[in-house]
Scaffold this motif. Structure first.
Motif, PDB file in Angstrom:
ATOM      1  N   THR A 118      15.577  -2.908   4.723  1.00  0.00           N
ATOM      2  CA  THR A 118      14.886  -2.707   5.993  1.00  0.00           C
ATOM      3  C   THR A 118      13.734  -3.699   6.096  1.00  0.00           C
ATOM      4  OG1 THR A 118      15.407  -0.354   5.779  1.00  0.00           O
ATOM      5  CG2 THR A 118      13.758  -0.916   7.402  1.00  0.00           C
ATOM      6  N   PRO A 119      13.494  -4.251   7.288  1.00  0.00           N
ATOM      7  CA  PRO A 119      12.363  -5.173   7.430  1.00  0.00           C
ATOM      8  C   PRO A 119      11.049  -4.546   6.950  1.00  0.00           C
ATOM      9  CG  PRO A 119      13.683  -5.153   9.430  1.00  0.00           C
ATOM     10  CD  PRO A 119      14.226  -4.077   8.538  1.00  0.00           C
ATOM     11  N   GLN A 120      10.163  -5.390   6.434  1.00  0.00           N
ATOM     12  CA  GLN A 120       8.920  -4.915   5.829  1.00  0.00           C
ATOM     13  C   GLN A 120       8.050  -4.105   6.795  1.00  0.00           C
ATOM     14  OE1 GLN A 120       7.664  -7.537   2.739  1.00  0.00           O
ATOM     15  NE2 GLN A 120       5.506  -7.051   3.072  1.00  0.00           N
ATOM     16  N   ALA A 121       8.013  -4.498   8.068  1.00  0.00           N
ATOM     17  CA  ALA A 121       7.186  -3.770   9.048  1.00  0.00           C
ATOM     18  C   ALA A 121       7.665  -2.331   9.215  1.00  0.00           C
ATOM     19  CB  ALA A 121       7.208  -4.489  10.391  1.00  0.00           C
ATOM     20  N   ILE A 122       8.983  -2.156   9.260  1.00  0.00           N
ATOM     21  CA  ILE A 122       9.557  -0.809   9.419  1.00  0.00           C
ATOM     22  C   ILE A 122       9.388  -0.021   8.127  1.00  0.00           C
ATOM     23  CG2 ILE A 122      11.710   0.471   9.830  1.00  0.00           C
ATOM     24  CD1 ILE A 122      12.475  -1.931  11.715  1.00  0.00           C
ATOM     25  N   THR A 123       9.617  -0.687   6.998  1.00  0.00           N
ATOM     26  CA  THR A 123       9.413  -0.049   5.698  1.00  0.00           C
ATOM     27  C   THR A 123       7.981   0.472   5.590  1.00  0.00           C
ATOM     28  OG1 THR A 123      11.046  -1.506   4.673  1.00  0.00           O
ATOM     29  CG2 THR A 123       9.529  -0.393   3.190  1.00  0.00           C
ATOM     30  N   SER A 124       7.020  -0.344   6.019  1.00  0.00           N
ATOM     31  CA  SER A 124       5.608   0.047   5.960  1.00  0.00           C
ATOM     32  C   SER A 124       5.318   1.296   6.784  1.00  0.00           C
ATOM     33  CB  SER A 124       4.720  -1.102   6.430  1.00  0.00           C
ATOM     34  OG  SER A 124       4.776  -2.154   5.491  1.00  0.00           O
ATOM     35  N   GLN A 125       5.969   1.409   7.937  1.00  0.00           N
ATOM     36  CA  GLN A 125       5.799   2.607   8.775  1.00  0.00           C
ATOM     37  C   GLN A 125       6.299   3.852   8.040  1.00  0.00           C
ATOM     38  OE1 GLN A 125       7.841   1.772  12.461  1.00  0.00           O
ATOM     39  NE2 GLN A 125       6.366   0.198  13.070  1.00  0.00           N
ATOM     40  N   HIS A 126       7.468   3.732   7.406  1.00  0.00           N
ATOM     41  CA  HIS A 126       8.024   4.863   6.652  1.00  0.00           C
ATOM     42  C   HIS A 126       7.132   5.200   5.446  1.00  0.00           C
ATOM     43  CE1 HIS A 126      11.604   5.417   8.985  1.00  0.00           C
ATOM     44  NE2 HIS A 126      11.969   4.149   8.832  1.00  0.00           N
ATOM     45  N   LEU A 127       6.621   4.176   4.782  1.00  0.00           N
ATOM     46  CA  LEU A 127       5.719   4.397   3.643  1.00  0.00           C
ATOM     47  C   LEU A 127       4.457   5.124   4.099  1.00  0.00           C
ATOM     48  CD1 LEU A 127       6.133   0.966   1.843  1.00  0.00           C
ATOM     49  CD2 LEU A 127       6.787   3.197   0.901  1.00  0.00           C
ATOM     50  N   ALA A 128       3.936   4.753   5.250  1.00  0.00           N
ATOM     51  CA  ALA A 128       2.741   5.415   5.798  1.00  0.00           C
ATOM     52  C   ALA A 128       3.008   6.887   6.058  1.00  0.00           C
ATOM     53  CB  ALA A 128       2.289   4.712   7.072  1.00  0.00           C
ATOM     54  N   THR A 129       4.166   7.180   6.647  1.00  0.00           N
ATOM     55  CA  THR A 129       4.546   8.581   6.914  1.00  0.00           C
ATOM     56  C   THR A 129       4.629   9.376   5.611  1.00  0.00           C
ATOM     57  OG1 THR A 129       5.769   7.938   8.884  1.00  0.00           O
ATOM     58  CG2 THR A 129       6.334  10.070   7.931  1.00  0.00           C
ATOM     59  N   LEU A 130       5.265   8.800   4.610  1.00  0.00           N
ATOM     60  CA  LEU A 130       5.417   9.479   3.318  1.00  0.00           C
ATOM     61  C   LEU A 130       4.063   9.657   2.627  1.00  0.00           C
ATOM     62  CD1 LEU A 130       8.650   7.643   2.132  1.00  0.00           C
ATOM     63  CD2 LEU A 130       8.473  10.070   2.702  1.00  0.00           C
ATOM     64  N   ARG A 131       3.200   8.663   2.777  1.00  0.00           N
ATOM     65  CA  ARG A 131       1.868   8.742   2.165  1.00  0.00           C
ATOM     66  C   ARG A 131       1.000   9.783   2.878  1.00  0.00           C
ATOM     67  NH1 ARG A 131      -2.624   6.578   3.469  1.00  0.00           N
ATOM     68  NH2 ARG A 131      -1.685   5.140   4.935  1.00  0.00           N
ATOM     69  N   GLN A 132       1.004   9.748   4.198  1.00  0.00           N
ATOM     70  CA  GLN A 132       0.198  10.698   4.981  1.00  0.00           C
ATOM     71  C   GLN A 132       0.603  12.146   4.714  1.00  0.00           C
ATOM     72  OE1 GLN A 132       0.985   9.086   8.842  1.00  0.00           O
ATOM     73  NE2 GLN A 132      -0.357   7.325   8.511  1.00  0.00           N
ATOM     74  N   ASN A 133       1.845  12.340   4.316  1.00  0.00           N
ATOM     75  CA  ASN A 133       2.326  13.690   4.046  1.00  0.00           C
ATOM     76  C   ASN A 133       2.328  14.041   2.563  1.00  0.00           C
ATOM     77  OD1 ASN A 133       3.285  14.978   6.739  1.00  0.00           O
ATOM     78  ND2 ASN A 133       3.878  12.832   6.862  1.00  0.00           N
ATOM     79  N   GLY A 134       1.640  13.224   1.770  1.00  0.00           N
ATOM     80  CA  GLY A 134       1.421  13.554   0.359  1.00  0.00           C
ATOM     81  C   GLY A 134       2.624  13.406  -0.545  1.00  0.00           C
ATOM     82  N   ILE A 135       3.645  12.671  -0.075  1.00  0.00           N
ATOM     83  CA  ILE A 135       4.854  12.480  -0.879  1.00  0.00           C
ATOM     84  C   ILE A 135       4.690  11.267  -1.797  1.00  0.00           C
ATOM     85  CG2 ILE A 135       7.354  12.025  -0.760  1.00  0.00           C
ATOM     86  CD1 ILE A 135       7.200  13.628   1.989  1.00  0.00           C
ATOM     87  N   LEU A 136       3.935  10.276  -1.312  1.00  0.00           N
ATOM     88  CA  LEU A 136       3.620   9.077  -2.096  1.00  0.00           C
ATOM     89  C   LEU A 136       2.115   8.893  -2.165  1.00  0.00           C
ATOM     90  CD1 LEU A 136       5.919   6.421  -0.321  1.00  0.00           C
ATOM     91  CD2 LEU A 136       6.544   7.925  -2.228  1.00  0.00           C
ATOM     92  N   VAL A 137       1.663   8.148  -3.162  1.00  0.00           N
ATOM     93  CA  VAL A 137       0.287   7.638  -3.183  1.00  0.00           C
ATOM     94  C   VAL A 137       0.373   6.127  -3.315  1.00  0.00           C
ATOM     95  CG1 VAL A 137      -0.785   9.728  -4.136  1.00  0.00           C
ATOM     96  CG2 VAL A 137       0.057   7.956  -5.697  1.00  0.00           C
ATOM     97  N   CYS A 138      -0.700   5.449  -2.932  1.00  0.00           N
ATOM     98  CA  CYS A 138      -0.685   3.996  -3.077  1.00  0.00           C
ATOM     99  C   CYS A 138      -1.971   3.519  -3.729  1.00  0.00           C
ATOM    100  CB  CYS A 138      -0.453   3.315  -1.737  1.00  0.00           C
ATOM    101  SG  CYS A 138      -1.814   3.458  -0.584  1.00  0.00           S
ATOM    102  N   ARG A 139      -1.888   2.337  -4.318  1.00  0.00           N
ATOM    103  CA  ARG A 139      -3.063   1.678  -4.877  1.00  0.00           C
ATOM    104  C   ARG A 139      -2.967   0.198  -4.533  1.00  0.00           C
ATOM    105  NH1 ARG A 139      -2.316  -1.386  -9.464  1.00  0.00           N
ATOM    106  NH2 ARG A 139      -0.254  -1.197 -10.394  1.00  0.00           N
TER     107      ARG A 139
END
Length: 104
Positions: free
Chosen positions: A51-72
């Motif tokens: 998936t293009p990086q821009a779309i991937t980033s949107q999905h990552l944001a959703t997963l992060r905002q909902n506490g499924i992922l963390v980022c550093r």
């Protein structure tokens, strides 16, 4: 009456619903599948999810905002890591049974 004791409480099912809805997207499931093996940067996650990086980033944001992922952040790179491992059981169900298909 016996059966009622074995059923999951409705309260528990109600709280599971929104979380399942967040995960119930093929790209997000692919991201979770990929990240179960360890943290990764957006570029690698994007490649893995095909998936293009821009779309991937949107999905990552959703997963992060909902506490499924963390980022550093590490310099220019942002690394994501899975923190809700119960989703791996969901993926195992999909992988093992192949029964999570739409009925024709």
């Amino acid at each position: 009456a016996m059966l009622k004791n074995k059923l999951l409480p409705l309260k528990q099912l109600e709280s599971a619903g929104p979380v399942l809805k967040i995960a119930a997207h093929p790209i997000r499931l692919r991201i979770i599948d990929f990240l179960q093996h360890g943290e990764a940067c957006v570029g690698d996650i994007s490649k893995a999810s095909e998936t293009p990086q821009a779309i991937t980033s949107q999905h990552l944001a959703t997963l992060r905002q909902n506490g499924i992922l963390v980022c550093r952040r590490d310099g220019h790179h942002v690394f994501y890591r899975l923190v809700r491992f119960e989703f791996i059981h969901l993926l195992d169900c999909i992988r093992d049974t192949g029964k999570f298909r739409e009925t024709q």
